[in-house]
Design a protein around this motif. Structure first.
Motif, PDB file in Angstrom:
ATOM      1  N   ALA A   1       0.875  -1.172  -0.158  1.00 35.05           N
ATOM      2  CA  ALA A   1       0.078  -0.115  -0.122  1.00 35.05           C
ATOM      3  C   ALA A   1       0.678   1.208   0.071  1.00 35.05           C
ATOM      4  N   ILE A   2       0.450   2.329  -0.517  1.00 28.83           N
ATOM      5  CA  ILE A   2       0.939   3.763  -0.367  1.00 28.83           C
ATOM      6  C   ILE A   2       0.629   4.271   0.927  1.00 28.83           C
ATOM      7  N   LEU A   3       1.624   4.693   1.640  1.00 29.71           N
ATOM      8  CA  LEU A   3       1.653   5.661   2.767  1.00 29.71           C
ATOM      9  C   LEU A   3       2.096   6.788   2.551  1.00 29.71           C
ATOM     10  N   ARG A   4       1.422   8.101   3.454  1.00 32.32           N
ATOM     11  CA  ARG A   4       1.935   9.306   3.252  1.00 32.32           C
ATOM     12  C   ARG A   4       2.668   9.456   4.616  1.00 32.32           C
ATOM     13  N   ASP A   5       3.785  10.004   4.493  1.00 33.03           N
ATOM     14  CA  ASP A   5       4.722  10.081   5.522  1.00 33.03           C
ATOM     15  C   ASP A   5       5.192  11.868   5.477  1.00 33.03           C
TER      16      ASP A   5
END
Length: 523
Positions: free
Chosen positions: A451-455
């Motif tokens: 999955a793509i995570l936002r940091d």
């Protein structure tokens, strides 16, 4: 080095299941040669073989094994038709180029047949009839126009017939196209690879190219720090790895899906293609219609019906399981004689803006050649590429040079509109920089999923392996900085802009990117 299927998870093609791929050791020194061919699919292997037959000193290299890319994930059909149809091709490119399209496609099939015969290659090659047919509600007028345009192009043996040779269809129009062909692509490539070696050529698999530098002598640099110096280089990597923008702005990557189903009774061999298009799909730009394409192949247990379709722009759909299910349901509705599913896989096709492949000198360069933009005709175009590029390197005239010239500009309004629309689509993918991630936190990612995570301002491509270990990478594609997206079926990170693909652990498996996703170290 893993194959595409081994990297991508459980989706192995029929060809990968029924044949082993040719492998050799990686390049381990600086080399000098006449021609360096980069990419060991149908185009690269054919080119290397034909050049070796002319006593050229040839080096063939690939990041994976021979046939480890899209050639091993095709449905392996040879056709004289073109995906966009001769009616459209004639309107866009003119009658002479339409004729040359037909001439080159037919010549490619003849060449493969002659190679199989001369080299005594056991690859299940056979001539079969092809059938182009209308789905319910399809336009009889359009089919008639296609028949007439194909005949004007020189395919005079195409004819209108009453029915298809097998299957349960309600159709108002069928065209029979004689003397098409099919084969087992990996068996063919394995045999040609051995012939290249027998002729003195050198093959290095597990060798990644990081730079192709044009000049009076071309320098091909590998990730291991070695240089191959050649009089000419051929980039045959499905999507060119040496060009950052020019070619990529003139074509678009599309994903396509395939299922294989066991056949429970004797069926005549033939190729089938429909012209299906839904209202939603009519809004596509240059991409292919979601038509279906069908053939038969044989393994140790008997015949398998291979059915493909359900195409979409690469990286721009997240419903792959639904597409496989829809394709299987369509197959069972129309072929009631099929049983269990034997194979499922996907592939990627590059769709050129004017419908014709790009084969020849890379724009603006002296001694670097490319082949790409195969649309749904990869086997045929890959063979054409070998024939054409061998002539160009030898300094011989070839009547197809201008038709396939990668530098060509097609200024018809419909082509310009498609060009603008596709590049606007690419630009639109940059919105991913400001959208949320797929999941709020890494804890939500299940084993075997990504999955793509936002940091903060960054996006992370995160994959949790089957043992529960989390692997994190920058979500930025190293080609032109688009954001990759997770493909839950193939277990790959896909770039929605130009088609680069990376395995779950961030390793590049399909260009135009030439480097892996950047690993993010845990704090």
């Amino acid at each position: 080095m893993e194959t595409w299927g081994e990297r991508a998870g459980d989706l192995i093609s029929f060809w990968e299941r029924t044949a082993r791929k040719f492998r050799s050791s990686p390049s381990a020194s600086n080399l000098t040669t006449d021609v360096c061919v980069i990419g060991a699919g149908i185009a690269g292997v054919t080119t290397a073989y034909l050049l070796a037959r002319e006593r050229k000193n040839v080096v063939l290299i690939d990041d994976g094994p021979v046939g480890g890319g899209m050639t091993g994930r095709t449905t392996a059909q040879f056709v004289t038709l073109v995906d966009d149809g001769y009616d459209k091709t004639e309107k866009i490119l003119g009658a002479e180029f339409s004729r040359l399209c037909a001439e080159s496609q037919a010549a490619a099939i003849d060449r493969v047949e002659s190679i199989v015969s001369a080299e005594k290659i056991d690859c299940d090659f056979e001539r079969v009839d092809g059938y182009l047919f209308l789905p319910p509600g399809g336009s009889v007028t359009n089919l008639k126009c296609e028949l007439e345009a194909a005949q004007r192009a020189g395919l005079g043996d195409i004819e209108r017939v009453d029915r298809l040779p097998f299957g349960k269809f309600n159709t108002d129009g069928v065209l029979r196209v004689p003397r098409q062909a099919q084969f087992h692509p990996l068996k063919y490539l394995n045999a040609l690879a051995q012939k290249i070696v027998d002729l003195g050529g050198r093959i290095f698999t597990g060798t990644r190219v990081v730079e192709v530098k044009d000049g009076d002598r071309v320098e091909v640099k590998t990730s291991d720090g070695y240089t191959i110096t050649a009089q000419a280089a051929v980039v045959a990597t499905n999507c060119p790895i040496n060009d950052r923008l020019i070619i990529h702005s003139k074509q678009a990557p599309y994903a396509t899906y395939v299922v294989g189903l066991r056949v429970t009774r004797e069926v005549d061999r033939a190729l089938l293609w429909d012209t299906a298009m839904t209202a939603e799909d009519e809004n596509q730009t240059i991409g292919p219609a979601p038509y279906h394409y069908i053939r038969l192949a044989r393994d140790e247990q008997g015949d398998v019906l291979i059915v493909g379709g359900e195409d979409h722009k690469s990286g721009q759909a997240s419903d792959c399981e639904q597409r496989f299910a829809k394709l299987e349901r369509w197959a069972r509705d129309h072929f009631p004689f099929v049983g269990e599913v034997t194979d499922r896989w996907s592939g990627q096709v590059m769709e050129p803006v004017d419908g014709v492949a790009y084969i020849g000198k890379n724009p603006g360069e002296k001694n670097v050649y490319v082949v790409t933009g195969d649309s749904g005709n990869g086997m045929t175009h890959g063979t054409i590429a070998g024939m054409l590029i061998a002539d160009l390197i030898a300094g011989r005239e070839n009547p197809w040079t201008k038709l396939y010239d990668p530098s060509r500009k097609t200024l018809k309004p419909v082509v310009v509109a498609d060009y603008v629309a596709e590049n606007a689509n690419v630009a639109a993918q940059m919105r991913d920089y400001v959208t949320p991630g797929d999941e709020p936190s890494a804890e939500k990612i299940k084993n075997g999923e990504g999955a793509i995570l936002r940091d903060g301002v960054k996006k992370i491509a995160a994959y949790r392996d089957e043992s529960g270990t989390l692997h994190e990478f920058s979500a930025v594609c190293p080609h032109l900085n688009c954001m990759v997206r997770w493909d839950s079926c193939e277990k790959t990170w896909d770039c929605p802009c130009h088609g680069s693909r990376f395995d779950a652990l961030g390793r590049v498996v399909n260009g135009p990117a030439i480097s892996d996703l950047e690993r993010v170290e845990s704090e």
